[in-house]
Design an enzyme around this catalytic site. Structure first.
Site, PDB file in Angstrom:
ATOM      1  N   HIS A 289       0.843  -1.199   0.000  1.00 36.94           N
ATOM      2  CA  HIS A 289       0.000   0.000   0.000  1.00 36.94           C
ATOM      3  C   HIS A 289       0.875   1.245   0.000  1.00 36.94           C
ATOM      4  O   HIS A 289       1.900   1.331   0.667  1.00 36.94           O
ATOM      5  CB  HIS A 289      -1.022  -0.015   1.131  1.00 36.94           C
ATOM      6  CG  HIS A 289      -0.524   0.311   2.508  1.00 36.94           C
ATOM      7  ND1 HIS A 289      -0.408   1.592   2.991  1.00 36.94           N
ATOM      8  CD2 HIS A 289      -0.158  -0.504   3.537  1.00 36.94           C
ATOM      9  CE1 HIS A 289       0.000   1.565   4.252  1.00 36.94           C
ATOM     10  NE2 HIS A 289       0.172   0.312   4.599  1.00 36.94           N
ATOM     11  N   GLU A 333      -5.503   2.044   1.773  1.00 33.19           N
ATOM     12  CA  GLU A 333      -5.385   0.877   2.648  1.00 33.19           C
ATOM     13  C   GLU A 333      -5.677   1.250   4.084  1.00 33.19           C
ATOM     14  O   GLU A 333      -6.297   0.474   4.833  1.00 33.19           O
ATOM     15  CB  GLU A 333      -3.971   0.291   2.534  1.00 33.19           C
ATOM     16  CG  GLU A 333      -3.771  -1.038   3.268  1.00 33.19           C
ATOM     17  CD  GLU A 333      -3.276  -0.891   4.698  1.00 33.19           C
ATOM     18  OE1 GLU A 333      -3.127  -1.920   5.378  1.00 33.19           O
ATOM     19  OE2 GLU A 333      -3.048   0.260   5.150  1.00 33.19           O
ATOM     20  N   ASP A 362       4.234  -4.998   3.738  1.00 33.18           N
ATOM     21  CA  ASP A 362       3.697  -3.894   4.521  1.00 33.18           C
ATOM     22  C   ASP A 362       4.572  -3.692   5.757  1.00 33.18           C
ATOM     23  O   ASP A 362       4.624  -4.555   6.635  1.00 33.18           O
ATOM     24  CB  ASP A 362       2.256  -4.231   4.935  1.00 33.18           C
ATOM     25  CG  ASP A 362       1.492  -3.030   5.479  1.00 33.18           C
ATOM     26  OD1 ASP A 362       2.110  -1.982   5.693  1.00 33.18           O
ATOM     27  OD2 ASP A 362       0.275  -3.161   5.674  1.00 33.18           O
TER      28      ASP A 362
END
Length: 513
Positions: A289, A333, A362
């Site tokens: 993201h 996100e 992430d």
């Protein structure tokens, strides 16, 4: 941020492999474990160097600094990040698209206020906008804006709480029979989404809503959460069980509640880049993201994953894959995986079935890091094979690693819900490093993996270069391994189990009930 579950927790330690016949080394500038005759995936991994990756992070920092300190979706800082990533990928020869979608934007324009006016004066400590340190109360995401100064009226409370979560307070319109319009509704957490409780209260004429934690062990503290989207126009906050119980008695307690929010629909984009070569019926997908929270520039969360993935994509541009490779940088996100959910939901079934696997990255540079690999045993068939591929990389480098739950809290969630095998890497967020992890990875036990998680201090100074380089090498190794595989995991995409589809996820602490 509220008192929330850590994004992941180490659950199973995977020991490093025994000594291998090849000699592998790790330099701070990058992970090097390939010799000239090594397979291409090892050569690619060895080319990843922290200075090159950090150049992308420095650009992300510039975009945030020039645009109010944030790269959140729906802001100019995000748009600049999107354009930078897309331009780099086009220059490398990828087929690049930006997928636009509408999303519910939310921010607190100023700090909320809550005080008991009578029968005694009390001032409650607020949770500042974007803060990870909870006060006595927290504004729920998509709360309305305004001031309520009124009597608190309890709505179908279960006091004392039962041993198991069971409160249905505010879940049904009939719970508000006899509710006095203009009062502030006091509602207990449990059973149904916060949005249902708030909507029923608003329909009954409540001027504000206070939702307190249910009261069982683990459900006592102040919490935050989401109402799912715009539509509620009155202030809605979350408080602890103790505060809720105190407000419930005596009767005729008067509270002043004030929130100052913006809750609107905005547009943002995903960035998608696809290799021109490779078998289009076998798509290997990897994503991260790109957005930050409003409170900060998001250089670790998730500039680190975005920058690592970008550097891998640029280096892979000259590697002819056997399978089509598709990279993704997701928008929104931080408001609940909205970009990846939009992508998966709008992809035709025939195209979705071509995706053999999805890899997610992430927060890969946490300053007090642990090397965490998502536990594939709980994911769709093929996920365990993905976990093993990452483990091989760390074992090659003789680096310890732990597994972490594949629980849907990042952008792999929509993929596993669609039955697509998934895996990825993570170095920890607001969770606390254990003494065992300190022995394995160094750093400080008893401290957060990332003390700047979701904060203004998540800048380029909030990155561990070693973790960033090692994990980017692991991204390169895994993506190339599956891109060059004759038979990558996945095969056919099964329909998701009903339990998985219906699971209520906690996206970054974004509890919905």
């Amino acid at each position: 941020m509220p008192h929330i579950f850590s994004r992941v927790r180490a659950s199973r330690v995977i020991p490093a492999a025994a000594a291998l016949p090849l000699v592998f080394s790790l330099a701070l500038a990058g992970s090097a474990f390939a010799e000239p005759a090594a397979p291409p995936e090892q050569q690619l991994a060895s080319s990843m160097q922290a200075p090159n990756i950090k150049r992308h992070l420095q650009e992300f920092q510039k975009f945030a600094t020039a645009n109010g300190g944030t790269r959140a979706s729906g802001t100019p800082g995000y748009d600049a990040s999107r354009d930078y990533v897309a331009a780099k990928l086009r220059g490398a020869g990828y087929q690049v698209t930006t997928q636009q979608f509408d999303f519910p934007f939310f921010r607190e324009r100023s700090t909320a206020a809550m005080e008991q006016v009578s029968p005694e004066a009390k001032t409650y400590k607020p949770t500042p906008p974007g803060s990870s340190e909870l006060g006595d109360f927290a504004t729920l995401t998509y709360s309305g804006s305004g001031t309520a100064n009124a009597t608190v009226q309890a709505v179908d409370l279960t006091l004392p709480p039962t041993p198991e979560p069971s409160s249905t307070s505010g879940c049904e319109a009939q719970d508000f029979a006899g509710f006095t319009a203009g009062n502030i509704a006091l509602i207990q957490r449990g059973t149904c989404p916060f949005a249902d409780k708030a909507r029923n209260a608003q329909t009954a004429g409540a001027s504000g809503v206070i939702i307190f934690n249910e009261g069982q062990p683990g459900r006592t503290d102040t919490f935050t959460g989401t109402l799912g989207g715009p539509g509620i126009t009155v202030p809605v906050v979350g408080v602890s069980f103790a505060i809720g119980q105190d407000l419930a008695s005596p009767a005729n307690t008067v509270v002043r509640l004030k929130t100052d929010t913006e809750s609107t629909m905005r547009k943002t984009h995903n960035v998608l880049a696809e290799s021109k070569r490779g078998n289009a019926d076998k798509v290997v997908m990897a994503g991260a993201h790109l957005d930050s929270v409003l409170a900060g520039p998001g250089i670790n969360d998730n500039g680190s994953g975005s920058a690592g993935l970008l550097e891998v994509a640029l280096r892979m541009a000259q590697l002819p894959p056997k399978n089509k490779v598709r990279f993704a940088w997701w928008g929104a996100e931080e408001l609940g995986l909205l970009g990846s959910e939009h992508y998966v939901a709008t992809l035709p079934e025939a195209e979705r079935n071509k995706i053999r696997l999805y890899l997610n990255f992430d927060m890969i540079g946490s300053p007090n890091f642990a090397y965490k690999i998502y536990d594939g045993s709980a994911g769709p068939a093929g996920s365990a094979e993905i976990e093993k591929a990452f483990a091989r990389y760390f074992d090659f480098l003789r680096l310890p690693h732990v597994s972490t739950p594949l629980d849907g809290r990042s952008d792999y969630g929509p993929f596993i819900a669609a039955g697509i095998p998934a895996g990825g890497l993570f170095t920890g967020a607001e969770g606390i490093k254990t003494p065992e992890e300190q022995q394995m990875f160094g750093g400080e036990a008893g401290k957060p993996y990332d003390a700047c998680y979701h904060g203004a201090c998540d800048t380029t100074s909030n990155i561990n270069d070693k973790a960033l380089a090692v994990n980017t090498g692991a991204i390169a190794y895994s993506v190339a391994t599956f891109a060059l595989s004759d038979n990558p995991p996945g095969g056919t995409t099964p329909k998701a189990a009903a339990a998985q589809r219906g699971k209520v996820h906690d996206h970054h602490g974004g509890l919905i009930k």
